[in-house]
Every structure is written in C-alpha cells, then in structure tokens.
Design an enzyme around this catalytic site. Structure first.
Site, PDB file in Angstrom:
ATOM      1  N   HIS A 131       1.031   5.959   3.549  1.00 20.64           N
ATOM      2  CA  HIS A 131      -0.081   6.864   3.740  1.00 20.64           C
ATOM      3  C   HIS A 131       0.253   7.880   4.822  1.00 20.64           C
ATOM      4  O   HIS A 131       1.029   7.591   5.720  1.00 20.64           O
ATOM      5  CB  HIS A 131      -1.282   6.009   4.159  1.00 20.64           C
ATOM      6  CG  HIS A 131      -2.558   6.724   4.005  1.00 20.64           C
ATOM      7  ND1 HIS A 131      -3.117   7.434   5.041  1.00 20.64           N
ATOM      8  CD2 HIS A 131      -3.382   6.867   2.950  1.00 20.64           C
ATOM      9  CE1 HIS A 131      -4.238   7.969   4.616  1.00 20.64           C
ATOM     10  NE2 HIS A 131      -4.418   7.635   3.353  1.00 20.64           N
ATOM     11  N   HIS A 136       0.395   6.938   8.536  1.00 17.14           N
ATOM     12  CA  HIS A 136       1.523   6.319   9.224  1.00 17.14           C
ATOM     13  C   HIS A 136       2.583   7.336   9.599  1.00 17.14           C
ATOM     14  O   HIS A 136       3.578   7.000  10.232  1.00 17.14           O
ATOM     15  CB  HIS A 136       2.141   5.215   8.363  1.00 17.14           C
ATOM     16  CG  HIS A 136       1.401   3.928   8.478  1.00 17.14           C
ATOM     17  ND1 HIS A 136       0.626   3.425   7.473  1.00 17.14           N
ATOM     18  CD2 HIS A 136       1.280   3.064   9.512  1.00 17.14           C
ATOM     19  CE1 HIS A 136       0.075   2.302   7.877  1.00 17.14           C
ATOM     20  NE2 HIS A 136       0.445   2.061   9.102  1.00 17.14           N
ATOM     21  N   LYS A 189       0.892  -1.155   0.000  1.00 18.32           N
ATOM     22  CA  LYS A 189       0.000   0.000   0.000  1.00 18.32           C
ATOM     23  C   LYS A 189       0.929   1.202   0.000  1.00 18.32           C
ATOM     24  O   LYS A 189       2.074   1.082   0.439  1.00 18.32           O
ATOM     25  CB  LYS A 189      -0.849   0.020   1.268  1.00 18.32           C
ATOM     26  CG  LYS A 189      -1.792  -1.163   1.349  1.00 18.32           C
ATOM     27  CD  LYS A 189      -2.718  -1.024   2.524  1.00 18.32           C
ATOM     28  CE  LYS A 189      -3.620  -2.242   2.583  1.00 18.32           C
ATOM     29  NZ  LYS A 189      -4.371  -2.291   3.823  1.00 18.32           N
TER      30      LYS A 189
END
Ligand code: ARG
Length: 562
Positions: free
Chosen positions: A128, A131, A125
C-alpha cells in the site's frame, strides 16, 4: 567553508585571548553580504578590555593577522568584518570536489554499526502507498549513513504473522486460490481476504474458521504452514518487484514469524528477572503511569507485536552488536517504541538507549485518476504515464534517439521519491500529481532536469579539465555563489544523518540547482574565451558531481540525458 571558519576562530582566539567556543558562537555572516563573508562582533572583547565595542573592533583590525584563506579584515562600528580570498576559495572547492569525486561530502567519522528497520509491510495485503514513506525515508537513511562510513544493516521486519492468514485461507477455500497463470496473484489473494472478512459479518462461522486456522498455524500444523508459506511467497514476490524498481536492497527479511520460536526464551527472561506480573490472566510489565502496562502474553497464551519486537531487538543485538537501531515507522507507533525502550532498560539490556524511533507523518492524497486509495504498483503505472506526458510537454527539445519511456520511469520515480523526502519527516505530506511532476517547482523532475542540463553543457563544451583550477578565471560572483553552495554539501549530509532527516539533503539540492541555474545564465561555457573555458567547465563538472551524489543519497538515480 567550515575550514575557513575554524581557521578564523583560532586566529581570533589567539588575537583576543577569548574562549574559542564563545568566539565560534559569535561569528556570523554579516547581514549585508557586501560587508564581507564573516563578521566578529566585538562586544565581549570590549568588556574584557574596558573599551567601547567600536574601539575594540578598530584596535583588533589594526593588529589582526589574517589566517590563510582570508583577504581582508576591516572594522565597521562594533564589528570586525572579514572577507575570504574568494578566488582561492573557489579554486579550492572545485579542486576538492573533482579530486574526491563521489566520495566528496563523505567526511563523516563513520565507524558505527547501525541497524535500520524500514519498509516492513504487512503480508497478504497489497503493498500500500502507506508503507511507501517508511520505505523511502528508511532507504535514504541507509544510503546517507553508509556514505558517512557506518556499517548499516537494512532489515525488513515483514508483518508476516497474524489472523489475516486465516481469512485469506477461508477465502481461498470458498473461491479458489489464484490460478497458476494469474497475472496478479496478490490481488486475487487480497480479494479472497476481503470477501472472507465481509462474509464473516453475516456468518460468524467464518471468524471461527479463520481463528482456528491461525491456531493451527501457531501450533505448526503442516497444511496450515504450507499455505502460509505459499501466501508469504506470493506477497514477497510483489514486494520485491517494487523494491527492485526503486533499487532498494535489504540485508535481511526477518519478519515477525521469524521470531515465533524465539519468544519463549525472552518471556522466560522477563519472568526470571522478576519484572513481570499477571493481570487478568495476561502477562506483562507495568511501566508506570505514562507508558502503562506493556502486555507481552495474552490470557490465551497468544503473543503480541511488542513481544516480537522485544525478541527481535535482542536477536539483532546478538547477531550484529549494533551501536544503534533505527525504527522507521509512523508516528502513531510512538508509544510502542517507548515501551520497547523501557522494557529493555528494565531488563538491563546494554542496548536500551540505542533504540531510536524515527517517526513520520501521513501521506494524503496518493490516489489514482479513478480516485481510490491504491496499491503502489498501480500508482507507479499511472505515475509513468503522467511523467511521459509532462516530459513531452515541458521539454520541447528532447535528445534524438532517447528511450522516452525509460526516462519517464525515472522521472516518475524521482517525482514520487522527492515529494516524499523533501518535507520534514514528521509533517504530513500531501501528494498532488501536478505539483510532484512539475519541472519548475521544488521537485524531483526539476533536479533531474538540472542534472541533465549540466551534463549536456559538460558534454557539448568541447573543454577539458584544467591541470589546476585557477580561481582568477572564476572571478564572477556567480562562480563564488556556486562554489559556496557546493562547499556546504558535507555539512548538509552530516546534519541529515544527525537528525535522521533526508529532507535536509533534499532542501540542499534545491538550493544547489537554483544556484546552478543562476550561474548558468552568466557563465556560458561553450562560447567562453579560451582562457576561462576549461575552468568554467571544471566548475560545472564539480556541480554535476555534487548534484548526482546528493540525488543518490535520496535513492534517486540521476538522469544524464532528457
Ligand atoms: N508491519 C508494521 C506495520 O505495518 C511495521 C513494523 C515496523 N517494525 C517493527 N520492528 N515494529 O505497522
């Protein structure tokens, strides 16, 4: 400041026979600073001597022997007011900062081995912005604890295992892997993931396919493993560019997958110790009403996030023999870490009490101009553009020959980092571009600007550090205020470490920068009379040192020219 206080408490204990701890609790700065620097209320003393408090204060004032560093003691009503020898104080603080340099403030006892588990994004992923908080708070804690002399091991517990790989794989099968010259392979992988999960709503075969892939992966199938390694490598490369950009280093990238072959032993231990039970075919430990049933193995044999953490903490203990392990993870995972601690206690592990969850709140509003919630990379790009604009607008007189883009990168990072670290961890943070990038607000750019200004003053002063700092040449109240604020740095760092709160350092730095601005209006260096010039220069060089050290503890590299 702390030393003066300690000396005073000892002297008062000698003079009164009262308990030093009680004295320490009673001594405070007077409400009106004109009355002195510290005050001792004489109520307990009066009770002990059968006098009224004003009599007791007056009697004490007559006989009190001033400890070193104090200039005067005076009774005022029920108080004994004390004044520091301010010039000696200023000289001592400035000399100490200059002598200790970038070690100033590192007065901790250190000596512990501390594991910090932070960042830990989920793989396949994009990185983002969600995080980011763990990354920034964790990194700042690593720096603060190292500064205080602890041995710190920073670990990235990558979320690199799970069914998501099945969907990435299913997507790549249909729409292809990222080509070799793909400028943003992770984005392509995420696209495959998103399309495959969307497709599964129409076509249940996709779900079965993804699950099957994950089963093969867990069974060690060569083709599945090769694909997993490929997707992991692509993700890690993106994460690494972001870590490098901020200057973050980890000591280990042992993610969840690392523990795949180590869980069986831990599960066997739970069984052997007889604390586990089977419930509906699943295996776990009943931890009581509040913590519930801690599931460790599902009926189909699959392990869980908790199983991996239980295994990981044991592995870390046998590898590092830590005194403490910090998990910098959002507040929603509080139950998970309480279960982890309780499980370790039930297993009789020596480190059960050493597990500390360092939780934090949400970040709202980290969006780009186009409005979407975003990958950090795009967010940083936009931040640099905006920082460049803000810099050119706010700073009219910019140094010639400056690489403004490089400075904008640093301003952007300091804006983002500081915005995140300035609030108490547990509070939700709202991100607002104009607020974070303001040069006048409580921001990273404001601190950087202060640092660059002090640096400019120091460079252009045409002064030299004096052989010995003379407080009589720094007799102005502004010099005293600035020295006082600098003297509080060690306390601020210690408190940040005790409470795992980088915001303590952040708040401290804002106060330091404001105090500097006020002093700078009065204490000019360049056109100062020759006999004070070098001493003022020393004062500002010391201030620059403290500001730079504090910024580094937040993970922000100070800017020298802007
Ligand atoms: N990857 C997890 C998540 O994004 C965080 C992992 C935190 N560390 C840990 N040891 N559990 O939610």
């Amino acid at each position: 400041m702390q030393e003066l206080r300690r000396a005073l408490v000892a002297a008062l204990a000698d003079a009164t026979g009262l308990d030093p701890e009680a004295i320490d609790g009673a001594v405070t700065p007077p409400r009106n600073p004109d009355h002195g620097d510290l005050a001792f209320p004489c109520f307990a003393l009066a009770r002990a001597r059968g006098q009224n408090p004003a009599q007791a204060a007056a009697a004490l004032a007559r006989t009190f022997v001033l400890p070193p560093g104090f200039a005067r003691a005076e009774a005022a009503g029920p108080y004994l007011n004390l004044r520091f020898d301010r010039t000696a104080f200023v000289a001592r603080v400035v000399s100490r900062v200059l002598a200790e340099g970038n070690r100033y403030g590192a007065s901790g006892t250190g000596g512990l081995t501390i594991v910090v588990d932070f960042s830990s994004p989920n793989i396949a992923k994009p990185f983002h912005v969600g995080h980011l908080r763990s990354t920034l708070i964790g990194w700042s804690l690593v720096r603060i604890l190292r500064f205080l002399g602890h041995t710190v091991i920073g670990i990235n517990h990558l979320g690199d295992w799970g069914t998501q790989f099945g969907y990435v794989h299913a997507g790549c099968r249909r729409w292809g892997r990222p080509p070799d010259d793909d400028p943003d392979p992770i984005e392509t992988l995420v696209d495959r993931y998103v399309r495959a999960t969307r497709l599964k709503d129409e076509d249940p075969a996709v779900e079965a396919e993804a699950r099957d892939f994950f089963r093969r992966l867990e069974a060690g199938d060569a083709e599945a493993t090769a694909f997993w390694e490929y997707a992991r490598a692509v993700s890690l490369e993106e994460f690494r560019t972001i870590y490098d950009r901020i200057g973050i280093r980890f000591d280990a990238f042992t993610g969840e997958a690392f523990f795949n072959d180590k869980m069986a032993a831990v599960l066997a231990e739970v069984e052997a110790k007889g604390i586990g039970e089977i419930s509906d075919g699943a295996f776990g430990v009943a931890l009581g009403e509040e913590l519930g049933f801690a599931l460790l193995r599902k009926a189909d044999g699959a392990t869980l996030y908790l199983t991996r953490d239980l295994t990981a903490v044991d592995y870390r203990y046998s590898t590092y023999r830590f005194d403490r392990v910090l998990y910098v993870v959002g507040a929603p995972q509080a139950l998970h870490f309480r279960q982890l601690g309780a499980l370790c206690a039930r297993l009789g592990k020596p480190y059960a009490d050493a597990i500390v969850h360092v939780p934090f709140g949400h970040v709202h509003g980290m969006r780009t101009r186009s409005g979407g919630a975003v990958a950090l990379k795009d967010f940083l790009e936009e931040a640099v553009e905006r920082a460049l604009t803000a810099f050119r607008e706010e700073v009219v007189k910019r140094p010639a020959g400056l690489d403004e883009r490089a400075v904008a990168e640093q301003i952007a990072l300091s804006a983002i980092l500081f915005n995140d670290l300035a609030r108490g961890r547990i509070k939700d943070v709202t991100f607002d571009w104009d607020e974070a990038l303001s040069f006048r607000g409580d921001t990273g750019p404001y601190l950087q600007y202060a640092h660059a200004r002090i640096n400019g003053i120091a460079l252009k002063a045409g002064a030299e550090l004096p052989v010995a700092v003379d407080g009589h040449r720094l007799a102005e109240d502004e010099a005293y205020q600035l020295a006082t604020q600098m003297s509080r740095f060690p306390e601020a760092v210690a408190r940040a470490a005790e409470t795992y709160e980088p915001s303590v350092v952040a708040g401290y730095l804002l106060e330091l920068a404001r105090t500097f601005s006020r002093s700078n209006e009065v204490l000019r260096v360049k056109d100062a009379p020759p006999e004070v010039k070098d001493h003022r220069f020393a004062l500002f060089v010391a201030c620059r040192q403290v500001l730079a050290s504090g910024l580094r503890l937040l993970g922000i590299e100070p800017i020298d020219r802007m």
